[in-house]
Write a protein that holds these residues in place. Sequence first.
Motif, PDB file in Angstrom:
ATOM      1  N   PHE A 166      97.938  28.889  62.709  1.00 61.65           N
ATOM      2  CA  PHE A 166      97.637  29.755  63.825  1.00 61.65           C
ATOM      3  C   PHE A 166      97.270  31.130  63.272  1.00 61.65           C
ATOM      4  CE2 PHE A 166     102.136  30.110  63.033  1.00 61.65           C
ATOM      5  CZ  PHE A 166     102.419  31.451  63.135  1.00 61.65           C
ATOM      6  N   GLU A 167      96.405  31.826  63.962  1.00 63.87           N
ATOM      7  CA  GLU A 167      95.883  33.101  63.498  1.00 63.87           C
ATOM      8  C   GLU A 167      96.311  34.187  64.482  1.00 63.87           C
ATOM      9  OE1 GLU A 167      91.637  34.849  61.804  1.00 63.87           O
ATOM     10  OE2 GLU A 167      91.758  32.883  62.720  1.00 63.87           O
ATOM     11  N   GLU A 168      97.125  35.137  64.032  1.00 64.07           N
ATOM     12  CA  GLU A 168      97.635  36.165  64.928  1.00 64.07           C
ATOM     13  C   GLU A 168      96.592  37.257  65.171  1.00 64.07           C
ATOM     14  OE1 GLU A 168     101.248  37.495  63.223  1.00 64.07           O
ATOM     15  OE2 GLU A 168     102.418  35.834  64.046  1.00 64.07           O
ATOM     16  N   HIS A 169      95.881  37.648  64.136  1.00 59.65           N
ATOM     17  CA  HIS A 169      94.772  38.581  64.306  1.00 59.65           C
ATOM     18  C   HIS A 169      93.880  38.426  63.091  1.00 59.65           C
ATOM     19  CE1 HIS A 169      96.800  41.312  61.468  1.00 59.65           C
ATOM     20  NE2 HIS A 169      97.885  41.121  62.191  1.00 59.65           N
ATOM     21  N   ARG A 170      92.763  39.096  63.086  1.00 65.83           N
ATOM     22  CA  ARG A 170      91.700  38.828  62.132  1.00 65.83           C
ATOM     23  C   ARG A 170      92.125  38.977  60.677  1.00 65.83           C
ATOM     24  NH1 ARG A 170      86.039  41.441  63.600  1.00 65.83           N
ATOM     25  NH2 ARG A 170      86.497  40.130  65.392  1.00 65.83           N
ATOM     26  N   SER A 171      93.070  39.842  60.376  1.00 67.46           N
ATOM     27  CA  SER A 171      93.429  40.105  58.988  1.00 67.46           C
ATOM     28  C   SER A 171      94.522  39.176  58.480  1.00 67.46           C
ATOM     29  CB  SER A 171      93.877  41.564  58.830  1.00 67.46           C
ATOM     30  OG  SER A 171      95.044  41.791  59.598  1.00 67.46           O
ATOM     31  N   ARG A 172      94.987  38.237  59.318  1.00 69.10           N
ATOM     32  CA  ARG A 172      96.049  37.338  58.898  1.00 69.10           C
ATOM     33  C   ARG A 172      95.639  35.889  59.154  1.00 69.10           C
ATOM     34  NH1 ARG A 172     101.860  39.020  60.936  1.00 69.10           N
ATOM     35  NH2 ARG A 172     102.434  37.837  59.088  1.00 69.10           N
TER      36      ARG A 172
ATOM     37  N   ASN B  94      97.462  37.218  52.332  1.00 69.27           N
ATOM     38  CA  ASN B  94      98.183  38.093  51.404  1.00 69.27           C
ATOM     39  C   ASN B  94      99.013  37.327  50.376  1.00 69.27           C
ATOM     40  OD1 ASN B  94      97.382  40.664  52.574  1.00 69.27           O
ATOM     41  ND2 ASN B  94      98.627  40.077  54.336  1.00 69.27           N
ATOM     42  N   ALA B  95      98.845  36.004  50.324  1.00 69.89           N
ATOM     43  CA  ALA B  95      99.605  35.194  49.370  1.00 69.89           C
ATOM     44  C   ALA B  95      98.939  35.212  47.996  1.00 69.89           C
ATOM     45  CB  ALA B  95      99.736  33.762  49.878  1.00 69.89           C
TER      46      ALA B  95
ATOM     47  N   SER C 141      86.287  32.610  57.978  1.00 69.98           N
ATOM     48  CA  SER C 141      85.119  32.525  57.106  1.00 69.98           C
ATOM     49  C   SER C 141      85.175  33.526  55.959  1.00 69.98           C
ATOM     50  CB  SER C 141      83.833  32.742  57.915  1.00 69.98           C
ATOM     51  OG  SER C 141      83.869  34.006  58.582  1.00 69.98           O
ATOM     52  N   ASP C 142      85.696  34.743  56.215  1.00 66.25           N
ATOM     53  CA  ASP C 142      85.751  35.725  55.133  1.00 66.25           C
ATOM     54  C   ASP C 142      86.762  35.309  54.070  1.00 66.25           C
ATOM     55  OD1 ASP C 142      87.890  36.129  56.842  1.00 66.25           O
ATOM     56  OD2 ASP C 142      87.962  38.295  56.504  1.00 66.25           O
ATOM     57  N   PHE C 143      87.801  34.590  54.461  1.00 60.56           N
ATOM     58  CA  PHE C 143      88.781  34.090  53.507  1.00 60.56           C
ATOM     59  C   PHE C 143      88.171  32.969  52.662  1.00 60.56           C
ATOM     60  CE2 PHE C 143      92.174  31.125  52.337  1.00 60.56           C
ATOM     61  CZ  PHE C 143      93.085  31.970  51.733  1.00 60.56           C
TER      62      PHE C 143
ATOM     63  N   LYS D 186      87.313  32.236  48.215  1.00 62.10           N
ATOM     64  CA  LYS D 186      87.977  31.132  47.531  1.00 62.10           C
ATOM     65  C   LYS D 186      87.637  31.157  46.041  1.00 62.10           C
ATOM     66  CE  LYS D 186      86.447  26.980  48.431  1.00 62.10           C
ATOM     67  NZ  LYS D 186      86.263  25.652  49.053  1.00 62.10           N
ATOM     68  N   PRO D 187      88.643  31.239  45.182  1.00 62.69           N
ATOM     69  CA  PRO D 187      88.369  31.320  43.747  1.00 62.69           C
ATOM     70  C   PRO D 187      88.082  29.953  43.147  1.00 62.69           C
ATOM     71  CG  PRO D 187      90.720  31.415  44.100  1.00 62.69           C
ATOM     72  CD  PRO D 187      90.086  31.355  45.471  1.00 62.69           C
ATOM     73  N   PHE D 188      87.236  29.946  42.127  1.00 62.54           N
ATOM     74  CA  PHE D 188      86.974  28.741  41.348  1.00 62.54           C
ATOM     75  C   PHE D 188      87.262  29.052  39.899  1.00 62.54           C
ATOM     76  CE2 PHE D 188      84.466  27.971  45.107  1.00 62.54           C
ATOM     77  CZ  PHE D 188      84.600  26.615  45.316  1.00 62.54           C
TER      78      PHE D 188
END
Length: 224
Positions: free
Chosen positions: A6-12, A28-29, A67-69, A73-75
């Motif tokens: 679930f997404e509480e707001h755009r930055s989380r 933030n993990a 989408s911004d997250f 995504k690291p490779f």
Amino acid sequence: MSLVFFEEHRSRYMIRCHHCGEKFDAVNATWCRCTTRVPTLECPACRQCFCAAPHGYKLDFWAGAPSDFVRRKPFRQEAATPPAALTRPLVLVADDIPSMRLLATAMLRRLGYGVIVAQDGEEALRLTREMKPDLVLTDALMPRLDGRELTRRIKDDPELAGTRVVVMSAVYTAPKHQAEAIARFRADDFLVKPFDVRILREVLEALIGPAAAGDASEESFAAS
């Protein structure tokens, strides 16, 4: 426990840890340091990543991610990690099916082995030369270079000839195909898919010995 996003707001981007069930903010993990090409996140509560989580958990995670997250995504290139820094015994899993790579990786990590992955035979041959795995677990049918020819090339290379190679297949399951893989291509063993963690453990321990640590419980994973 089922995965709940679930997404509480755009930055989380709040997710539930597949290991302990606690919720945490993925944005933030911390990314894990596993040797897989795509790292996963560490849960702040239990410090476990989800590299070995079920394939469905990972699919849900990325499908629900903002989408911004996803763009961040690291490779990682497996070859960038010095061979000496990897867990030994080290197993290279070569398979063009992502779910098979995930399942095999989960099995091997449960048993305590180090793991690197390749998505085709050519990548597997390059990583074998660079990373010097103790054993290559390869699918028989792959694009660019199939697992049987990969086995032959490894065995024909004086620097790699001592590398153990196990060919696996869900297609070539007849005894004649198994015998051919061993006699003609010089594979050290052959596994018919699906197999479970107990069968894999027996083959690995016979060829490269047991891992220093691992969970060899009766729980099994079906590899298809």
